[in-house]
Design a protein around this motif. Structure first.
Motif, PDB file in Angstrom:
ATOM      1  N   SER A  40     -14.917 -24.016  -6.360  1.00  0.00           N
ATOM      2  CA  SER A  40     -15.114 -23.599  -4.967  1.00  0.00           C
ATOM      3  C   SER A  40     -13.788 -23.291  -4.254  1.00  0.00           C
ATOM      4  CB  SER A  40     -15.878 -24.676  -4.202  1.00  0.00           C
ATOM      5  OG  SER A  40     -15.094 -25.858  -4.156  1.00  0.00           O
ATOM      6  N   VAL A  41     -12.681 -23.481  -4.920  1.00  0.00           N
ATOM      7  CA  VAL A  41     -11.373 -23.239  -4.300  1.00  0.00           C
ATOM      8  C   VAL A  41     -11.040 -21.755  -4.393  1.00  0.00           C
ATOM      9  CG1 VAL A  41      -8.916 -23.783  -4.385  1.00  0.00           C
ATOM     10  CG2 VAL A  41     -10.597 -25.561  -4.908  1.00  0.00           C
ATOM     11  N   ARG A  42     -10.669 -21.173  -3.260  1.00  0.00           N
ATOM     12  CA  ARG A  42     -10.287 -19.759  -3.201  1.00  0.00           C
ATOM     13  C   ARG A  42      -8.856 -19.656  -2.677  1.00  0.00           C
ATOM     14  NH1 ARG A  42     -13.658 -18.844  -6.400  1.00  0.00           N
ATOM     15  NH2 ARG A  42     -15.818 -18.528  -5.934  1.00  0.00           N
ATOM     16  N   PRO A  43      -8.086 -18.695  -3.192  1.00  0.00           N
ATOM     17  CA  PRO A  43      -6.729 -18.517  -2.660  1.00  0.00           C
ATOM     18  C   PRO A  43      -6.796 -18.034  -1.214  1.00  0.00           C
ATOM     19  CG  PRO A  43      -7.265 -16.745  -4.177  1.00  0.00           C
ATOM     20  CD  PRO A  43      -8.394 -17.737  -4.233  1.00  0.00           C
ATOM     21  N   PRO A  44      -5.807 -18.409  -0.419  1.00  0.00           N
ATOM     22  CA  PRO A  44      -5.841 -17.965   0.976  1.00  0.00           C
ATOM     23  C   PRO A  44      -5.729 -16.444   1.059  1.00  0.00           C
ATOM     24  CG  PRO A  44      -3.735 -18.983   0.458  1.00  0.00           C
ATOM     25  CD  PRO A  44      -4.621 -19.177  -0.732  1.00  0.00           C
ATOM     26  N   ALA A  45      -6.499 -15.864   1.947  1.00  0.00           N
ATOM     27  CA  ALA A  45      -6.457 -14.410   2.131  1.00  0.00           C
ATOM     28  C   ALA A  45      -5.237 -14.052   2.971  1.00  0.00           C
ATOM     29  CB  ALA A  45      -7.727 -13.939   2.821  1.00  0.00           C
ATOM     30  N   GLU A  46      -4.586 -12.971   2.590  1.00  0.00           N
ATOM     31  CA  GLU A  46      -3.460 -12.475   3.374  1.00  0.00           C
ATOM     32  C   GLU A  46      -4.016 -11.831   4.632  1.00  0.00           C
ATOM     33  OE1 GLU A  46      -0.260 -12.838   2.894  1.00  0.00           O
ATOM     34  OE2 GLU A  46      -0.389 -13.776   0.931  1.00  0.00           O
ATOM     35  N   SER A  47      -3.387 -12.118   5.756  1.00  0.00           N
ATOM     36  CA  SER A  47      -3.872 -11.549   7.014  1.00  0.00           C
ATOM     37  C   SER A  47      -3.464 -10.090   7.179  1.00  0.00           C
ATOM     38  CB  SER A  47      -3.350 -12.365   8.202  1.00  0.00           C
ATOM     39  OG  SER A  47      -1.938 -12.371   8.189  1.00  0.00           O
ATOM     40  N   GLU A  48      -2.443  -9.656   6.410  1.00  0.00           N
ATOM     41  CA  GLU A  48      -1.976  -8.276   6.492  1.00  0.00           C
ATOM     42  C   GLU A  48      -2.107  -7.600   5.135  1.00  0.00           C
ATOM     43  OE1 GLU A  48       1.820  -7.500   8.452  1.00  0.00           O
ATOM     44  OE2 GLU A  48       1.889  -9.643   8.881  1.00  0.00           O
ATOM     45  N   ALA A  49      -2.336  -6.296   5.157  1.00  0.00           N
ATOM     46  CA  ALA A  49      -2.388  -5.523   3.915  1.00  0.00           C
ATOM     47  C   ALA A  49      -1.000  -5.497   3.283  1.00  0.00           C
ATOM     48  CB  ALA A  49      -2.850  -4.095   4.210  1.00  0.00           C
ATOM     49  N   ALA A  50      -0.956  -5.336   1.975  1.00  0.00           N
ATOM     50  CA  ALA A  50       0.315  -5.365   1.245  1.00  0.00           C
ATOM     51  C   ALA A  50       1.287  -4.306   1.751  1.00  0.00           C
ATOM     52  CB  ALA A  50       0.064  -5.180  -0.248  1.00  0.00           C
ATOM     53  N   HIS A  51       0.794  -3.108   2.064  1.00  0.00           N
ATOM     54  CA  HIS A  51       1.700  -2.048   2.496  1.00  0.00           C
ATOM     55  C   HIS A  51       2.309  -2.331   3.865  1.00  0.00           C
ATOM     56  CE1 HIS A  51      -2.062  -0.759   4.405  1.00  0.00           C
ATOM     57  NE2 HIS A  51      -1.301  -0.140   5.295  1.00  0.00           N
ATOM     58  N   THR A  52       1.680  -3.167   4.679  1.00  0.00           N
ATOM     59  CA  THR A  52       2.268  -3.487   5.979  1.00  0.00           C
ATOM     60  C   THR A  52       3.298  -4.605   5.868  1.00  0.00           C
ATOM     61  OG1 THR A  52       0.508  -5.050   6.528  1.00  0.00           O
ATOM     62  CG2 THR A  52       0.218  -2.749   7.243  1.00  0.00           C
ATOM     63  N   ARG A  53       3.270  -5.388   4.803  1.00  0.00           N
ATOM     64  CA  ARG A  53       4.246  -6.467   4.616  1.00  0.00           C
ATOM     65  C   ARG A  53       5.570  -5.953   4.060  1.00  0.00           C
ATOM     66  NH1 ARG A  53      -0.288  -8.923   2.203  1.00  0.00           N
ATOM     67  NH2 ARG A  53       0.698  -8.734   0.179  1.00  0.00           N
ATOM     68  N   LYS A  54       5.569  -4.763   3.456  1.00  0.00           N
ATOM     69  CA  LYS A  54       6.794  -4.205   2.903  1.00  0.00           C
ATOM     70  C   LYS A  54       7.593  -3.556   4.015  1.00  0.00           C
ATOM     71  CE  LYS A  54       4.738  -3.175  -1.551  1.00  0.00           C
ATOM     72  NZ  LYS A  54       4.313  -2.106  -2.439  1.00  0.00           N
ATOM     73  N   ALA A  55       8.833  -3.928   4.125  1.00  0.00           N
ATOM     74  CA  ALA A  55       9.684  -3.353   5.165  1.00  0.00           C
ATOM     75  C   ALA A  55      10.362  -2.083   4.645  1.00  0.00           C
ATOM     76  CB  ALA A  55      10.740  -4.362   5.589  1.00  0.00           C
ATOM     77  N   ALA A  56      10.379  -1.065   5.477  1.00  0.00           N
ATOM     78  CA  ALA A  56      11.079   0.173   5.133  1.00  0.00           C
ATOM     79  C   ALA A  56      12.575  -0.050   5.316  1.00  0.00           C
ATOM     80  CB  ALA A  56      10.596   1.303   6.028  1.00  0.00           C
ATOM     81  N   LEU A  57      13.368   0.788   4.659  1.00  0.00           N
ATOM     82  CA  LEU A  57      14.809   0.723   4.867  1.00  0.00           C
ATOM     83  C   LEU A  57      15.125   1.098   6.302  1.00  0.00           C
ATOM     84  CD1 LEU A  57      16.234   2.571   1.720  1.00  0.00           C
ATOM     85  CD2 LEU A  57      16.192   0.119   2.144  1.00  0.00           C
ATOM     86  N   SER A  58      16.097   0.431   6.870  1.00  0.00           N
ATOM     87  CA  SER A  58      16.529   0.814   8.210  1.00  0.00           C
ATOM     88  C   SER A  58      17.272   2.143   8.117  1.00  0.00           C
ATOM     89  CB  SER A  58      17.440  -0.261   8.801  1.00  0.00           C
ATOM     90  OG  SER A  58      18.672  -0.284   8.096  1.00  0.00           O
ATOM     91  N   ALA A  59      17.380   2.828   9.243  1.00  0.00           N
ATOM     92  CA  ALA A  59      18.099   4.105   9.268  1.00  0.00           C
ATOM     93  C   ALA A  59      19.551   3.903   8.854  1.00  0.00           C
ATOM     94  CB  ALA A  59      18.006   4.727  10.657  1.00  0.00           C
ATOM     95  N   ALA A  60      20.148   2.799   9.279  1.00  0.00           N
ATOM     96  CA  ALA A  60      21.546   2.515   8.927  1.00  0.00           C
ATOM     97  C   ALA A  60      21.698   2.287   7.418  1.00  0.00           C
ATOM     98  CB  ALA A  60      22.051   1.307   9.705  1.00  0.00           C
TER      99      ALA A  60
END
Length: 184
Positions: free
Chosen positions: A17-37
Motif C-alpha cells: 500500500s506504500v506509494r512514492p510521493p507525487a511530485e507537485s511539479e512536472a519534470a520540465h518545470t523543475r529543470k532550470a534554463a541557463l541564465s542569459a549571462a
C-alpha cells in the motif's frame, strides 16, 4: 517484496500500500534554463579555446547557438546536413526523435552564424553533406578529417560512445577511431 511473497518467504507484501510521493511539479518545470549571462559566457568559449583558428571557433559557436538558442538535441545537431538549411526563407529542417521532421525558424543572429560557417566550410572542400564537420585534418586514430561530422563537448553536450565506452562519432559506418576531443 513481491519476490519474497512469490518465493513464499513472506505471506503478504507489507509495502503493497506504500506509494512514492507525487511530485507537485512536472519534470520540465523543475529543470532550470541557463541564465542569459551563463549562455553568453558559454558562447565566448569557442573564441577563447581557438583564438588562432576562426574555423573551429565559428563551428563551435554555431554548435552552441543551434543547441542553446534553437533548443536542438545533440542527435539533431549531429544529424544536420547543409541541405537542411533554407537561409533565404529563414528556417532549418530538423529530423528528431522518432524520425519526426520539423521546421525551426532562424533568428537573424543564427542566419549570420550559419553564413559565416558556410563560408569557412566551403574553403575546406568538404565532401560530407554534414553541416558540422570535424576539422582534424586526418589525425591518426582521430575523427578522420574534414569529411566526418563533428562531435565536441562544450557545455556538457554528450559524446556518442561505443559499447566499449570509447568516444566515437556515431553514424560513420566503419569509422573505428576513438576520438579524445583533441582532434576536433
Amino acid at each position: 517484496m513481491r519476490a519474497l511473497v512469490w518465493a513464499k518467504v513472506l505471506e503478504t507484501d507489507p509495502s503493497a500500500s506504500v506509494r512514492p510521493p507525487a511530485e507537485s511539479e512536472a519534470a520540465h518545470t523543475r529543470k532550470a534554463a541557463l541564465s542569459a549571462a551563463t549562455f553568453k559566457t558559454l558562447l565566448a568559449l569557442p573564441q577563447q579555446q581557438h583564438p588562432h583558428d576562426p574555423g573551429l571557433a565559428a563551428r563551435d559557436q554555431l554548435l552552441l547557438l543551434l543547441g542553446g538558442q534553437l533548443g536542438l538535441r545533440a542527435a539533431e545537431l549531429v544529424g544536420l546536413d547543409v541541405d537542411d538549411l533554407e537561409l533565404t526563407l529563414g528556417y532549418l529542417t530538423v529530423r528528431g526523435k522518432g524520425r519526426k521532421v520539423r521546421q525551426v525558424p532562424l533568428t537573424a543572429r543564427m542566419v549570420l552564424a550559419l553564413k559565416r560557417w558556410l563560408m569557412l566550410r566551403a574553403a575546406l572542400n568538404a565532401v560530407s553533406p554534414a553541416l558540422l564537420l570535424s576539422l582534424s585534418h586526418g589525425v591518426a586514430g582521430g575523427c578522420g578529417g574534414v569529411n566526418y561530422p563533428v562531435y565536441i563537448t562544450y557545455g556538457g553536450l554528450p559524446w556518442p560512445r561505443t559499447r566499449a565506452g570509447a568516444m566515437q562519432p556515431a553514424g560513420l559506418g566503419g569509422h573505428q577511431g576513438a576520438c579524445t576531443g583533441s582532434c576536433c
